[in-house]
Design a protein around this motif. Structure first.
Motif, PDB file in Angstrom:
ATOM      1  N   MET A 101      18.947   2.998  41.121  1.00  0.00           N
ATOM      2  CA  MET A 101      17.767   2.439  41.767  1.00  0.00           C
ATOM      3  C   MET A 101      17.329   3.447  42.827  1.00  0.00           C
ATOM      4  O   MET A 101      18.150   3.881  43.638  1.00  0.00           O
ATOM      5  CB  MET A 101      18.084   1.102  42.430  1.00  0.00           C
ATOM      6  CG  MET A 101      18.462  -0.008  41.477  1.00  0.00           C
ATOM      7  SD  MET A 101      18.956  -1.534  42.359  1.00  0.00           S
ATOM      8  CE  MET A 101      17.452  -1.981  43.226  1.00  0.00           C
ATOM      9  N   ASN A 102      16.058   3.827  42.850  1.00  0.00           N
ATOM     10  CA  ASN A 102      15.606   4.834  43.807  1.00  0.00           C
ATOM     11  C   ASN A 102      14.299   4.414  44.477  1.00  0.00           C
ATOM     12  O   ASN A 102      13.722   3.378  44.169  1.00  0.00           O
ATOM     13  CB  ASN A 102      15.461   6.204  43.130  1.00  0.00           C
ATOM     14  CG  ASN A 102      14.644   6.128  41.859  1.00  0.00           C
ATOM     15  OD1 ASN A 102      13.780   5.272  41.718  1.00  0.00           O
ATOM     16  ND2 ASN A 102      14.926   7.016  40.913  1.00  0.00           N
ATOM     17  N   ASN A 103      13.864   5.238  45.440  1.00  0.00           N
ATOM     18  CA  ASN A 103      12.655   4.961  46.232  1.00  0.00           C
ATOM     19  C   ASN A 103      12.717   3.583  46.891  1.00  0.00           C
ATOM     20  O   ASN A 103      11.752   2.818  46.876  1.00  0.00           O
ATOM     21  CB  ASN A 103      11.402   5.073  45.354  1.00  0.00           C
ATOM     22  CG  ASN A 103      11.225   6.461  44.768  1.00  0.00           C
ATOM     23  OD1 ASN A 103      11.466   7.463  45.440  1.00  0.00           O
ATOM     24  ND2 ASN A 103      10.844   6.533  43.501  1.00  0.00           N
ATOM     25  N   LEU A 104      13.869   3.284  47.478  1.00  0.00           N
ATOM     26  CA  LEU A 104      14.086   1.971  48.072  1.00  0.00           C
ATOM     27  C   LEU A 104      13.812   1.989  49.569  1.00  0.00           C
ATOM     28  O   LEU A 104      13.970   3.009  50.235  1.00  0.00           O
ATOM     29  CB  LEU A 104      15.533   1.526  47.817  1.00  0.00           C
ATOM     30  CG  LEU A 104      15.976   1.554  46.351  1.00  0.00           C
ATOM     31  CD1 LEU A 104      17.445   1.181  46.236  1.00  0.00           C
ATOM     32  CD2 LEU A 104      15.119   0.617  45.510  1.00  0.00           C
ATOM     33  N   GLN A 105      13.418   0.854  50.117  1.00  0.00           N
ATOM     34  CA  GLN A 105      13.128   0.730  51.542  1.00  0.00           C
ATOM     35  C   GLN A 105      14.289   0.039  52.249  1.00  0.00           C
ATOM     36  O   GLN A 105      14.784  -0.984  51.764  1.00  0.00           O
ATOM     37  CB  GLN A 105      11.845  -0.081  51.755  1.00  0.00           C
ATOM     38  CG  GLN A 105      10.604   0.555  51.174  1.00  0.00           C
ATOM     39  CD  GLN A 105       9.378  -0.301  51.391  1.00  0.00           C
ATOM     40  OE1 GLN A 105       9.329  -1.128  52.292  1.00  0.00           O
ATOM     41  NE2 GLN A 105       8.368  -0.104  50.546  1.00  0.00           N
ATOM     42  N   PRO A 106      14.721   0.573  53.396  1.00  0.00           N
ATOM     43  CA  PRO A 106      15.842  -0.019  54.140  1.00  0.00           C
ATOM     44  C   PRO A 106      15.572  -1.470  54.523  1.00  0.00           C
ATOM     45  O   PRO A 106      14.474  -1.826  54.947  1.00  0.00           O
ATOM     46  CB  PRO A 106      15.948   0.854  55.395  1.00  0.00           C
ATOM     47  CG  PRO A 106      15.302   2.144  55.015  1.00  0.00           C
ATOM     48  CD  PRO A 106      14.210   1.793  54.054  1.00  0.00           C
ATOM     49  N   GLY A 107      16.593  -2.308  54.366  1.00  0.00           N
ATOM     50  CA  GLY A 107      16.509  -3.686  54.797  1.00  0.00           C
ATOM     51  C   GLY A 107      15.716  -4.600  53.886  1.00  0.00           C
ATOM     52  O   GLY A 107      15.567  -5.786  54.169  1.00  0.00           O
ATOM     53  N   LYS A 108      15.191  -4.072  52.795  1.00  0.00           N
ATOM     54  CA  LYS A 108      14.383  -4.883  51.886  1.00  0.00           C
ATOM     55  C   LYS A 108      15.242  -5.436  50.762  1.00  0.00           C
ATOM     56  O   LYS A 108      16.183  -4.793  50.316  1.00  0.00           O
ATOM     57  CB  LYS A 108      13.251  -4.040  51.299  1.00  0.00           C
ATOM     58  CG  LYS A 108      12.287  -4.833  50.425  1.00  0.00           C
ATOM     59  CD  LYS A 108      11.096  -3.987  50.016  1.00  0.00           C
ATOM     60  CE  LYS A 108      10.118  -4.781  49.169  1.00  0.00           C
ATOM     61  NZ  LYS A 108       8.917  -3.996  48.806  1.00  0.00           N
ATOM     62  N   GLN A 109      14.902  -6.646  50.301  1.00  0.00           N
ATOM     63  CA  GLN A 109      15.645  -7.244  49.192  1.00  0.00           C
ATOM     64  C   GLN A 109      14.950  -6.931  47.877  1.00  0.00           C
ATOM     65  O   GLN A 109      13.733  -7.048  47.752  1.00  0.00           O
ATOM     66  CB  GLN A 109      15.754  -8.758  49.369  1.00  0.00           C
ATOM     67  CG  GLN A 109      16.483  -9.433  48.201  1.00  0.00           C
ATOM     68  CD  GLN A 109      16.961 -10.827  48.546  1.00  0.00           C
ATOM     69  OE1 GLN A 109      17.905 -11.006  49.293  1.00  0.00           O
ATOM     70  NE2 GLN A 109      16.297 -11.815  48.005  1.00  0.00           N
TER      71      GLN A 109
END
Length: 204
Positions: free
Chosen positions: A62-70
């Motif tokens: 999983m990539n391009n993820l935002q911190p703290g987001k579900q």
């Protein structure tokens, strides 16, 4: 990036007939409509795994993820000569990241004590509750040396730690730290002279 490992519980003959397999994820609220029966793959993100004939385990990122987001993620596969996609149970994933901290300033230097300030520039996820000032006579003190817990100044992201028990006429190095379950971050180190001279030098 987060690696996600899936396992296909299929017979060997069926495994050998797998054409596509991978993971899919979305950052929006999960709806059953994201899993269409007709194989029209409309998840926001997806990655296909390299297929190894007869292997049931595979891993994707999983990539391009935002911190703290579900996010919501599931595995899928498709058989040769079939329009149908098969999906696993959907799992929630929350992206954890370490905090970011800076050493702010210091004041009230005496022969045996000093007040040092740090700043939580990013609290991290999960939110950091362990932050303060570490210090010692070497240029790169860590939390494992000597440390004092910081206390947030009301209405700000700045915290203060009161360091006592210092040796007279000694050069110390002090820097801020913040830690959560994901990791630890340190600010720059200040040189502090307990002779009362407030000469400042910073070290990475």
């Amino acid at each position: 990036e987060i690696p996600v490992t899936c396992e296909l519980f299929l017979t060997n003959n069926t495994l050998n007939n797998v054409e596509l397999q991978g993971i899919a994820w979305t950052g929006t609220d999960f709806l059953s409509s994201y899993i269409p029966a007709d194989g029209n793959y409309d998840w926001v993100n997806k990655q296909y795994a390299q297929i190894f004939k007869g292997e049931s385990l595979y891993t994707c990122l999983m990539n391009n993820l935002q911190p703290g987001k579900q996010y919501y993620v599931n595995g899928f596969f498709k058989l040769k000569n079939s329009p149908t996609y098969y999906y696993s149970t959907v799992l929630p994933v929350i992206i954890s990241v370490p905090p970011i901290v800076a050493t702010d300033t210091y004041e009230d230097v005496t022969n045996h004590s000093v007040n040092v300030f740090g700043k939580l520039e990013f609290e991290g996820y999960p939110k950091s509750t362990d932050y303060g000032i570490c210090y010692g006579t070497s240029p790169h003190p860590t939390k494992n040396n000597h440390s004092e817990k910081g206390y947030l100044i009301s209405g700000t992201n700045v915290f203060k730690a009161e360091i006592t028990g210092l040796e007279e006429e000694t050069k110390y190095y002090a820097r801020a730290y913040a830690e959560n379950k994901r990791g630890i971050d340190y600010g720059e180190a200040f040189e502090i002279y307990t002779s009362g001279l407030q000469k400042v030098a910073r070290y990475k």
